[in-house]
Design an enzyme around this catalytic site. Structure first.
Site, PDB file in Angstrom:
ATOM      1  N   ARG A  99       6.369  53.881  34.309  1.00 45.84           N
ATOM      2  CA  ARG A  99       5.883  52.531  34.552  1.00 45.84           C
ATOM      3  C   ARG A  99       4.400  52.548  34.923  1.00 45.84           C
ATOM      4  O   ARG A  99       3.990  53.290  35.804  1.00 45.84           O
ATOM      5  CB  ARG A  99       6.709  51.880  35.661  1.00 45.84           C
ATOM      6  CG  ARG A  99       8.173  51.828  35.247  1.00 45.84           C
ATOM      7  CD  ARG A  99       9.070  51.155  36.253  1.00 45.84           C
ATOM      8  NE  ARG A  99      10.432  51.165  35.732  1.00 45.84           N
ATOM      9  CZ  ARG A  99      11.468  50.565  36.291  1.00 45.84           C
ATOM     10  NH1 ARG A  99      11.285  49.877  37.418  1.00 45.84           N
ATOM     11  NH2 ARG A  99      12.656  50.613  35.741  1.00 45.84           N
TER      12      ARG A  99
ATOM     13  N   ARG B 139       6.870  53.256  44.880  1.00 46.90           N
ATOM     14  CA  ARG B 139       6.389  52.699  43.610  1.00 46.90           C
ATOM     15  C   ARG B 139       5.566  53.771  42.907  1.00 46.90           C
ATOM     16  O   ARG B 139       4.456  54.075  43.313  1.00 46.90           O
ATOM     17  CB  ARG B 139       5.529  51.454  43.901  1.00 46.90           C
ATOM     18  CG  ARG B 139       5.150  50.631  42.694  1.00 46.90           C
ATOM     19  CD  ARG B 139       4.392  49.373  43.088  1.00 46.90           C
ATOM     20  NE  ARG B 139       5.197  48.471  43.904  1.00 46.90           N
ATOM     21  CZ  ARG B 139       6.049  47.582  43.393  1.00 46.90           C
ATOM     22  NH1 ARG B 139       6.185  47.447  42.107  1.00 46.90           N
ATOM     23  NH2 ARG B 139       6.742  46.808  44.198  1.00 46.90           N
TER      24      ARG B 139
ATOM     25  N   GLU C 227      14.387  46.666  47.401  1.00 47.70           N
ATOM     26  CA  GLU C 227      15.249  46.802  46.228  1.00 47.70           C
ATOM     27  C   GLU C 227      15.507  48.270  45.874  1.00 47.70           C
ATOM     28  O   GLU C 227      14.582  49.058  45.721  1.00 47.70           O
ATOM     29  CB  GLU C 227      14.581  46.100  45.034  1.00 47.70           C
ATOM     30  CG  GLU C 227      15.326  46.303  43.726  1.00 47.70           C
ATOM     31  CD  GLU C 227      14.555  45.762  42.506  1.00 47.70           C
ATOM     32  OE1 GLU C 227      13.709  44.867  42.690  1.00 47.70           O
ATOM     33  OE2 GLU C 227      14.815  46.257  41.401  1.00 47.70           O
TER      34      GLU C 227
ATOM     35  N   SER D 156      19.432  47.111  40.666  1.00 47.31           N
ATOM     36  CA  SER D 156      19.296  45.809  40.050  1.00 47.31           C
ATOM     37  C   SER D 156      20.248  45.771  38.870  1.00 47.31           C
ATOM     38  O   SER D 156      20.266  46.696  38.059  1.00 47.31           O
ATOM     39  CB  SER D 156      17.856  45.646  39.569  1.00 47.31           C
ATOM     40  OG  SER D 156      17.681  44.382  38.981  1.00 47.31           O
TER      41      SER D 156
ATOM     42  N   ARG E 172      13.606  55.856  45.428  1.00 51.33           N
ATOM     43  CA  ARG E 172      13.944  54.886  46.477  1.00 51.33           C
ATOM     44  C   ARG E 172      15.202  55.276  47.230  1.00 51.33           C
ATOM     45  O   ARG E 172      15.306  55.021  48.439  1.00 51.33           O
ATOM     46  CB  ARG E 172      14.064  53.483  45.875  1.00 51.33           C
ATOM     47  CG  ARG E 172      12.700  52.968  45.407  1.00 51.33           C
ATOM     48  CD  ARG E 172      12.687  51.504  45.101  1.00 51.33           C
ATOM     49  NE  ARG E 172      11.354  51.116  44.623  1.00 51.33           N
ATOM     50  CZ  ARG E 172      10.995  49.885  44.292  1.00 51.33           C
ATOM     51  NH1 ARG E 172      11.883  48.902  44.380  1.00 51.33           N
ATOM     52  NH2 ARG E 172       9.773  49.631  43.881  1.00 51.33           N
TER      53      ARG E 172
END
Length: 437
Positions: free
Chosen positions: A273, A288, A360, A363, A401
């Site tokens: 990403r 992140r 988060e 998802s 995470r």
RNA sequence: GGAGGCGUCGCCUAGUCCGGUCUAUGGCGCCCGCCUGCUAAGCGGGUUUGGGGCUACAACCCCAUCGAGGGUUCAAAUCCCUCCGCCUCCGCCA
């Protein structure tokens, strides 16, 4: 891709959905106009083409007749006449075909820019308007325990598990090395996740992480999300941001028998990403990052099953997070915060002690027929006619995470970390301790 | 990287040299019907996908679809070009 027939029949639903997302409802009306223009031009082309085909057939018949010894001048004259007519028709066919194609292109472009219709169940609003569906476990009271929790960067360093400094040297910011117990922790999480998923009937898959434009486009990542996708210009290939992409494209252009549904895959892949537009957010640590590994569930189901499957995916995600003994809450994501492909989305947010808030970690999205329509994935209805099926995806374990959540939530005053019981058979030890301690 | 071969409506397959009679052949499978103590066999019919028209989302008619995209032509499965995929052999690297 939305269903054009449904759009014609009920444009209001589509306008309302765009509004709920905070997107432009005007696309709907532009699309309706483009669609009717396209259909008119298509009808014109088809009419001319049918005429041309009929005449061409006469040419063949007459040419054969002319070659006969008994051929008359009348036949020759007729051939000349037909040839002249058909030659002028050819030009008309060509121009009406290109007009129809152009109009079709406009329809495709507009249709491609329209997001999926949101579920009526989704809370309407922006990012902050989510609905909390459930809260599980209580955050640890570190004050009562008498110590300040360390954050995952500090713990990772102390335990020799995470090295972000050297990763910055080698790859830049937002990269990390997992070392020693950190690397083992990822492998243990992988094995726990995959064994739970296979136990639930999922087929394990290790997919390609580099895909062609069709796969990226088909899953809906080249719309608003395009700036976050790595593109290899020399080869016109994309690095996937999630295994969802190759798992969705796996059955593209196929018709899957209803008897074979549901199809459930659990994929393990690296995820890339660019994190464009998030400068300054989560700059510390591995919350992140540009590259990480993830275990992802993906389901293909009949259209009427999608909402139930969505609930099941959420259930399997919860089962996994429960096993890790991490406090979390479940939210129903608001319409304005849904991805273009999703009709509804549930996130699980884990409690991160040093941030004092929920973040988060999973998802799950119900994409209904949206991705399937773009990717040409169909099944058959009760009458045996091909219809798009529904696709759904859900995170089982996004490594960084989850590692953050485990380290921070299960730390002890000396910086060692007690592993949740479910992970111990896969990790081989109960506690991660600092080297030399 | 070099040379060659192949890609046809679920699977196999005819057709491609020499463009029109291809509305793409035949077999297998599958579906419906007939026949039949039951089953099998036999007989008849159907069976790609997308779109448009018209409509009851029926029937019917039309267009596209022979790996993909261009081109030539009145007309392309068939001729030309580009690309993709698979296979074989050689070379190179593991």
């Amino acid at each position: 891709m939305i269903d054009l027939k449904a759009l014609r029949a009920d444009p209001e639903t589509f306008r309302n959905s765009q509004l709920a997302r905070g997107e432009d409802p005007g696309i709907v009306d532009a699309l309706l106009v483009a669609d009717s223009t396209h259909r008119a031009q298509l009808a014109e082309f088809e009419r001319l083409r049918a005429e041309q085909k009929a005449l061409s057939k006469d040419v063949g018949r007459l040419q054969r007749a002319v070659r006969e010894p008994a051929a008359t001048d009348a036949t020759r004259a007729e051939l000349d006449e037909v040839m002249a007519a058909t030659a002028s028709l050819a030009a008309a066919v060509k121009s009406s075909e290109s007009a129809a194609k152009e109009a079709g292109g406009e329809v495709a472009a507009l249709a491609g820019s329209l997001s999926n219709v949101v579920s009526p169940e989704s809370p309407v609003g922006g990012e902050e308007d989510f609905r909390v569906l459930d809260t599980v476990g209580a955050p640890r009271d570190f004050a009562a325990e008498g110590f300040q929790p360390r954050d995952h960067v500090e713990l990772g360093e102390l335990l020799g598990a995470i090295d972000v400094e050297r990763a910055a040297k080698v790859s830049g910011s937002r990269f990390f090395y997992l070392t020693g117990p950190g690397a083992l922790l990822e492998l243990a999480l992988l094995n726990l996740a995959v064994s739970m998923a296979t136990g639930n009937g999922f087929t394990p898959v290790i997919p390609p992480a580099l895909v062609k434009p069709e796969a990226m486009e088909g899953t809906g990542f080249l719309g608003q999300a395009a700036e976050n996708v790595y593109h290899l210009a020399d080869d016109d290939m994309y690095l996937v941001g999630t295994a969802e992409v190759p798992l969705a494209a796996l059955h593209s252009q196929e018709i899957i028998s209803p008897a074979d549904l549901p199809l459930r895959y659990v994929g393990f892949s690296p995820c890339f990403r660019r994190e464009a537009g998030s400068h300054g957010r989560d700059t510390r640590g591995i919350i992140r990052v540009h590259q990480f590994d993830k275990v992802e569930m993906f389901s293909y189901v009949t259209p009427d099953e999608s909402a139930d499957e969505h609930t099941r995916l959420l259930g399997w995600e919860r089962e996994f997070v429960d096993a890790l003994e991490i406090p979390y809450r479940v939210i129903d994501v608001a319409t304005g915060d849904l991805g273009a492909s999703a009709a509804r989305k549930f996130d699980i947010e884990a409690w991160i002690p040093t941030q004092g808030r929920y973040r988060e970690i999973t998802s799950t999205s119900d994409c209904t027929g949206f991705q399937a329509r773009r990717l040409g994935i169909r099944t058959r209805d009760a009458e045996g006619r091909p219809v798009p099926l529904a696709t759904l995806n859900g995170t089982l374990c996004a490594m960084p995470r989850v590692i953050v959540a485990i380290l921070e939530n299960h730390q002890r005053p000396d910086g060692s970390v007690v592993l949740p019981a479910a992970l111990r058979p896969f990790f081989g030890r109960e506690v991660i301790v600092a080297p030399g301690s």
